[in-house]
Design a protein around this motif. Structure first.
Motif: not given
Length: 284
Positions: A53-63
């Motif tokens: 979930e952490i990885k998915r969030f960071r990818q979702a906001i373009g990090l």
């Protein structure tokens, strides 16, 4: 009528406040005693967030994988002092820091938010507003498609900033401690009176950002400060002073003092909203 009758001075009424300045003010203005019950979290049950979930969030906001996430877990309103955070991230720019703000704006107008975003652009600070994707961790259902729990946002952060000018208590600070994150904060009144004396270890500023604060933040983000044990130490202190057990004991004391009443066992968890009952309400 309000100064004469509010808060009510009645035999069956007991008063509760979330900080000692409010406790003193109530005694001074109305001659009323109040029990101090701070905001709390369940420090006996550390948060569980899946790495996916952490990885998915960071990818979702373009990090990118090597970006560092500086989280400002507050609304975009003037008393949160977010201009200090922009200045901080500017000083950390070579570390690929991105400023993420998790809460919405608008309830006090959009002027401050517009100014902040303009200031960020003018200072070369990459700012990400993710309010439309973040949902409360207290909701009954899990985050849906395209949504993320606020707990996931905290878990994804590398550094948390809390530069408020004033707070009733500071839920964002307590939540940062809960997730064992390094914290930079401005020493607001309630922090000075009720939180700082307990021995927490934070990087602090006194109303303005200094080169020393930026240097300390840089060391922590690089992992080069082996003497910095703040997150683990802070969690242990908060567990003693801001846990559900503290809430149970103080509520039992208040209820036992009511005329003709006895304190219930309070064996289960308190309502989910207890830690936020009086925090961050609009100032009238």
């Amino acid at each position: 009528f309000l100064p004469m009758a509010f808060p009510a001075d009645l035999p069956p009424v007991r008063h509760v406040v979330i900080n000692s300045p409010a406790q003193r003010d109530l005694a001074h203005r109305r001659g009323l005693a109040a029990t101090l019950i701070p905001n709390v979290l369940d420090f006996d049950q550390p948060p569980q967030v899946q790495p996916g979930e952490i990885k998915r969030f960071r990818q979702a906001i373009g990090l990118a994988p090597d970006d560092l996430m500086v989280l400002q877990p507050t609304r975009l309103i003037k008393r949160k002092g977010i201009e200090h955070v922009i200045e901080l991230v500017k000083g950390l720019a070579h570390l690929r820091c991105k400023l993420v703000i998790s809460h919405e704006d608008g309830d006090e107008g959009t002027g401050y938010s517009d100014w902040l975003q303009s200031a960020a652009r003018n200072n070369g600070v990459d700012i990400r507003l993710v309010t439309e994707k973040v949902v409360s961790p207290w909701r009954e259902t899990t985050a849906g498609k395209g949504q993320f729990s606020l707990w996931t946002v905290y878990a994804a952060a590398d550094l948390i900033t809390f530069c408020s000018l004033y707070e009733g208590f500071g839920n964002g600070l307590l939540e940062a401690i809960y997730f064992k994150k390094p914290v930079i904060l401005n020493r607001y009144e309630t922090f000075i009176s009720d939180i700082e004396p307990l021995g927490f270890e934070f990087i602090t500023l006194d109303g303005y950002l200094t080169a020393e604060v930026v240097t300390a933040a840089r060391r922590v983000l690089r992992g080069g400060d082996e003497t910095y044990a703040g997150p683990e130490r802070n969690f242990a202190i908060a567990r003693r002073h801001f846990s559900y057990q503290v809430l149970r004991r103080r509520l039992q004391s208040v209820m036992a003092d009511l005329p003709g009443a006895s304190a219930p066992g309070l064996q289960g968890h308190p309502p989910r909203c207890v830690s936020q009952a009086f925090e961050d309400a609009p100032v009238k």
